[in-house]
Design a protein around this motif. Structure first.
Motif, mmCIF file in Angstrom:
data_model
loop_
_atom_site.group_PDB
_atom_site.id
_atom_site.type_symbol
_atom_site.label_atom_id
_atom_site.label_comp_id
_atom_site.label_asym_id
_atom_site.label_seq_id
_atom_site.Cartn_x
_atom_site.Cartn_y
_atom_site.Cartn_z
ATOM 1 N N ILE A 64 0.889 -1.167 0.000
ATOM 2 C CA ILE A 64 0.000 0.000 0.000
ATOM 3 C C ILE A 64 0.925 1.215 0.000
ATOM 4 O O ILE A 64 1.434 1.608 1.049
ATOM 5 N N PRO A 65 1.206 1.775 -1.178
ATOM 6 C CA PRO A 65 2.238 2.810 -1.241
ATOM 7 C C PRO A 65 1.727 4.177 -0.802
ATOM 8 O O PRO A 65 0.515 4.438 -0.812
ATOM 9 N N PHE A 66 2.661 5.019 -0.444
ATOM 10 C CA PHE A 66 2.427 6.453 -0.255
ATOM 11 C C PHE A 66 1.395 6.761 0.817
ATOM 12 O O PHE A 66 0.585 7.677 0.662
ATOM 13 N N GLN A 67 1.384 6.013 1.881
ATOM 14 C CA GLN A 67 0.528 6.427 2.999
ATOM 15 C C GLN A 67 1.184 7.625 3.693
ATOM 16 O O GLN A 67 2.404 7.758 3.716
ATOM 17 N N VAL A 68 0.344 8.452 4.260
ATOM 18 C CA VAL A 68 0.860 9.591 5.026
ATOM 19 C C VAL A 68 1.274 9.094 6.401
ATOM 20 O O VAL A 68 0.522 8.384 7.062
ATOM 21 N N MET A 69 2.506 9.406 6.806
ATOM 22 C CA MET A 69 2.946 9.053 8.148
ATOM 23 C C MET A 69 3.602 10.271 8.800
ATOM 24 O O MET A 69 4.377 10.974 8.165
ATOM 25 N N ASP B 200 6.706 8.252 24.666
ATOM 26 C CA ASP B 200 6.580 9.614 24.156
ATOM 27 C C ASP B 200 6.801 9.653 22.646
ATOM 28 O O ASP B 200 7.216 10.653 22.096
ATOM 29 N N GLU B 201 6.545 8.528 21.983
ATOM 30 C CA GLU B 201 6.781 8.472 20.539
ATOM 31 C C GLU B 201 5.626 7.746 19.866
ATOM 32 O O GLU B 201 5.254 6.644 20.272
ATOM 33 N N PHE B 202 5.085 8.377 18.835
ATOM 34 C CA PHE B 202 3.897 7.827 18.177
ATOM 35 C C PHE B 202 4.059 7.959 16.666
ATOM 36 O O PHE B 202 4.771 8.827 16.167
ATOM 37 N N LEU B 203 3.386 7.077 15.955
ATOM 38 C CA LEU B 203 3.401 7.137 14.491
ATOM 39 C C LEU B 203 1.969 7.292 14.001
ATOM 40 O O LEU B 203 1.118 6.429 14.252
ATOM 41 N N LEU B 204 1.726 8.421 13.336
ATOM 42 C CA LEU B 204 0.403 8.652 12.769
ATOM 43 C C LEU B 204 0.394 8.100 11.347
ATOM 44 O O LEU B 204 1.293 8.393 10.563
ATOM 45 N N VAL B 205 -0.599 7.297 11.019
ATOM 46 C CA VAL B 205 -0.723 6.708 9.688
ATOM 47 C C VAL B 205 -2.083 7.080 9.131
ATOM 48 O O VAL B 205 -3.090 6.992 9.845
ATOM 49 N N ASP C 108 -6.407 16.288 3.343
ATOM 50 C CA ASP C 108 -6.358 17.399 2.395
ATOM 51 C C ASP C 108 -4.990 18.076 2.371
ATOM 52 O O ASP C 108 -4.822 19.139 1.818
ATOM 53 N N GLY C 109 -3.997 17.463 2.978
ATOM 54 C CA GLY C 109 -2.643 18.002 2.883
ATOM 55 C C GLY C 109 -2.297 19.021 3.939
ATOM 56 O O GLY C 109 -1.187 19.543 3.958
ATOM 57 N N THR C 110 -3.221 19.322 4.819
ATOM 58 C CA THR C 110 -2.930 20.330 5.831
ATOM 59 C C THR C 110 -2.619 19.704 7.188
ATOM 60 O O THR C 110 -2.412 20.403 8.161
ATOM 61 N N LEU C 111 -2.570 18.383 7.233
ATOM 62 C CA LEU C 111 -2.416 17.709 8.524
ATOM 63 C C LEU C 111 -1.124 18.118 9.230
ATOM 64 O O LEU C 111 -1.130 18.431 10.424
ATOM 65 N N ALA C 112 0.000 18.100 8.463
ATOM 66 C CA ALA C 112 1.287 18.419 9.080
ATOM 67 C C ALA C 112 1.247 19.803 9.727
ATOM 68 O O ALA C 112 1.699 19.983 10.864
ATOM 69 N N ALA C 113 0.675 20.759 8.989
ATOM 70 C CA ALA C 113 0.590 22.113 9.525
ATOM 71 C C ALA C 113 -0.305 22.165 10.761
ATOM 72 O O ALA C 113 -0.009 22.855 11.738
ATOM 73 N N GLU C 114 -1.395 21.419 10.720
ATOM 74 C CA GLU C 114 -2.299 21.385 11.874
ATOM 75 C C GLU C 114 -1.594 20.856 13.118
ATOM 76 O O GLU C 114 -1.766 21.366 14.221
ATOM 77 N N LEU C 115 -0.781 19.800 12.912
ATOM 78 C CA LEU C 115 -0.089 19.200 14.048
ATOM 79 C C LEU C 115 0.962 20.148 14.605
ATOM 80 O O LEU C 115 1.129 20.263 15.820
ATOM 81 N N VAL C 116 1.692 20.812 13.699
ATOM 82 C CA VAL C 116 2.703 21.767 14.157
ATOM 83 C C VAL C 116 2.025 22.873 14.958
ATOM 84 O O VAL C 116 2.487 23.264 16.035
ATOM 85 N N ALA C 117 0.892 23.339 14.452
ATOM 86 C CA ALA C 117 0.165 24.396 15.162
ATOM 87 C C ALA C 117 -0.344 23.890 16.504
ATOM 88 O O ALA C 117 -0.333 24.620 17.502
ATOM 89 N N ALA C 118 -0.781 22.623 16.537
ATOM 90 C CA ALA C 118 -1.315 22.074 17.783
ATOM 91 C C ALA C 118 -0.225 21.958 18.841
ATOM 92 O O ALA C 118 -0.453 22.239 20.012
ATOM 93 N N GLY D 207 8.443 18.979 22.131
ATOM 94 C CA GLY D 207 8.144 17.813 21.303
ATOM 95 C C GLY D 207 8.413 18.115 19.855
ATOM 96 O O GLY D 207 9.017 19.139 19.511
ATOM 97 N N GLN D 208 7.982 17.228 18.979
ATOM 98 C CA GLN D 208 8.153 17.471 17.547
ATOM 99 C C GLN D 208 7.119 16.671 16.769
ATOM 100 O O GLN D 208 6.660 15.610 17.210
ATOM 101 N N THR D 209 6.744 17.198 15.624
ATOM 102 C CA THR D 209 5.933 16.436 14.675
ATOM 103 C C THR D 209 6.633 16.552 13.334
ATOM 104 O O THR D 209 6.915 17.648 12.863
ATOM 105 N N VAL D 210 6.959 15.405 12.743
ATOM 106 C CA VAL D 210 7.752 15.397 11.518
ATOM 107 C C VAL D 210 7.061 14.523 10.485
ATOM 108 O O VAL D 210 6.639 13.408 10.798
ATOM 109 N N ASP D 211 6.946 15.028 9.262
ATOM 110 C CA ASP D 211 6.380 14.230 8.181
ATOM 111 C C ASP D 211 7.369 13.130 7.811
ATOM 112 O O ASP D 211 8.470 13.405 7.349
ATOM 113 N N LEU D 212 6.983 11.878 8.053
ATOM 114 C CA LEU D 212 7.856 10.736 7.772
ATOM 115 C C LEU D 212 7.257 9.849 6.687
ATOM 116 O O LEU D 212 7.523 8.645 6.643
#
Lengths: 115, 220
Positions: free
Chosen positions: B50-55, B99-104, B111-121, B127-132
């Motif tokens: 299952i390619p290209f999942q958002v993590m 203290d480490e989680f993987l969002l899938v 809609d492509g705004t998730l990373a920005a939403e998490l950084v804002a949150a 801590g950190q939120t990084v697009d992996l």
């Protein structure tokens, strides 16, 4: 296969872990005041215990957290795991040894532990 | 920056994004033909990528203020090993450490705004939120023999009494560090890092061979 009871993840295969050497080696309070010999002893001198030993392990393929473990270096029995920063749990004294141990009693406090 | 400029930037980004999406390659796409051979109605076990999942990698203390704000975006954060929390749009958060989680999440569902939403949150919380998203790919191993295939080279206890549906753990399969998520009774998702995808894909195919070979009635 040896199962290690990770405090975060529960029992896992030992191949998921990496060894971190003797536990409870405190960083010197005033490292600049140590002689070269004292500094070298802090860096390199470790117990070579035959029997119960307090050591550090990291669950590198799992939660990636460090923890302490009391392990018998002869029988590989794991007596306790506890978190980094905690004191080793109190142990019963005079446990009979099994296998090829030379002595008939064990210390209440494992070697390498400075309480 | 005024609003009109922002919307123009967004449009350009969308065009560039579409352009890039068409050109990218998944880490195991050269094995898809082999994977496809394992899929059939009577297959005991099948494998697909299952390619290209958002993590998104999340490092935060879940009990801190920042952790609570991130939990509000993701639909909570898991609190113990094995737990998976689910949120909107098929978003799931897997426990990797205290203290480490993987969002899938499925790419199409966001809609492509998730990373920005998490950084804002997270805000100014520790801590950190990084697009992996490119760090790991996803394999799905499914079928009545899926567990038997994994158990050949995974030392974790995969019996349903210890590893029930919905549980995810970080472990090792055939010397490859992976995240293993049981998404259904007989369905496992395996997340190897991209550089291990070829090796693990071939490794699993090899482990599946005894279950995919057509049963012969001429054995003596």
């Amino acid at each position: 296969m040896l199962l290690f009871p990770c405090p975060n993840c529960g029992p896992r295969n030992e191949t998921e872990f990496h060894y971190g050497g003797q536990a409870h080696v405190a960083y010197p309070e005033h490292p600049a005041e140590l002689t070269d010999r004292e500094w070298a002893e802090y860096l390199f001198y470790r117990q070579n215990t035959k029997g119960l030993f307090a050591e550090r392990w990291v669950h590198s393929a799992g939660c990636r957290k460090w923890f302490n473990m009391l392990r018998d270096t002869v029988s590989y029995d794991i007596t306790a795991v506890y978190r980094i920063g905690q004191e080793p749990p109190a142990l019963r004294t005079s446990q009979p040894t099994t296998g090829m141990g030379m002595s008939t009693t064990r210390q209440g406090t494992p070697e390498g532990v400075q309480l | 920056m005024v609003n009109t400029t922002e919307s123009t930037d967004a449009q350009i980004t969308d065009v560039q994004q579409t352009h890039l999406t068409a050109r990218r390659h998944s880490p195991a796409e050269h094995l898809w033909a082999e994977f496809a051979k394992t899929a059939s109605a009577e297959a005991r076990v099948s494998l697909r990528e299952i390619p290209f999942q958002v993590m998104v990698g999340i490092r935060v203390d879940p009990l801190s203020e920042g952790g609570r704000r991130i939990g509000a975006v993701t639909g909570g954060l898991p609190t113990a090993c094995g737990q998976v929390t689910t949120g909107v749009a098929g978003m799931a958060v897997l426990w990797l450490g205290p203290d480490e989680f993987l969002l899938v999440a499925e790419e199409e569902a966001l809609d492509g705004t998730l990373a920005a939403e998490l950084v804002a949150a997270l805000g100014d919380g520790a801590g950190q939120t990084v697009d992996l998203s490119s760090n790991r790919t996803t394999f799905e191993l499914a079928g009545p023999s899926a567990r038997a295939v994994l158990e050949k080279s995974c030392a974790a206890d995969l019996h349903p009494r210890a590893f029930s549906t919905g549980v995810a753990i970080a472990t090792v399969i055939g010397n490859v560090p992976v995240v293993l998520w049981k998404t259904d009774n007989e369905t496992f998702r395996v997340f190897p890092r991209a550089s291990f995808a070829d090796y693990l894909g071939r490794w699993l195919l090899d482990g599946m061979r005894e279950f995919t070979v057509a049963e012969s009635t001429t054995w003596h």
